[in-house]
Write a protein that holds these residues in place. Structure first.
Motif: not given
Length: 116
Positions: A1-7, A27-29, A50-56, A87-96
């Motif tokens: 599992q992965v946890q994401l925390v925005e600030s 498990d960020v790997s 978005a940005i991939a690991r090592g990506g553009v 631009d006012s709204t809720v911003y969410y971090c995501a990962a896949k």
């Protein structure tokens, strides 16, 4: 599992700048791409960047020149400039995971409010 925390959310005046951060833990790997989405009440969640690991880095075209995404290992930031009330709204971090078409992990969201 992965946890994401925005600030970093909060209030900013029209034309101002704000930076959001997202820290991944667990498990960020197992994750590859990380990104940002935003969703206003009653509306669908929209892609921001978005940005991939090592990506553009990739930013939604309508946000080019104002929003920038950066990544350091399993942490990402979203730098926002020239902000408007739209631009006012809720911003969410995501990962896949690699090869996944949808984001498996989501943060709790960070509110951004831009005054007019």
């Amino acid at each position: 599992q992965v946890q994401l925390v925005e600030s970093g959310g909060g209030f900013v005046q029209f034309g101002g700048s704000l930076s959001l951060s997202c820290v991944a833990s667990g498990d960020v790997s197992t994750i590859n791409a990380m990104g940002w989405y935003r969703q206003a009440p009653g509306k669908k969640r929209d892609y921001v960047a978005a940005i991939a690991r090592g990506g553009v880095p990739n930013v939604a075209e309508h946000l080019w020149g104002r929003f920038t995404i950066a990544r350091d290992k399993s942490n990402i930031t979203l730098q926002m400039t020239s902000l408007t009330p739209e631009d006012s709204t809720v911003y969410y971090c995501a990962a896949k995971r690699p090869g996944s078409k949808t984001n498996e992990y989501w943060g709790q969201g960070a509110q951004v409010t831009v005054s007019s």
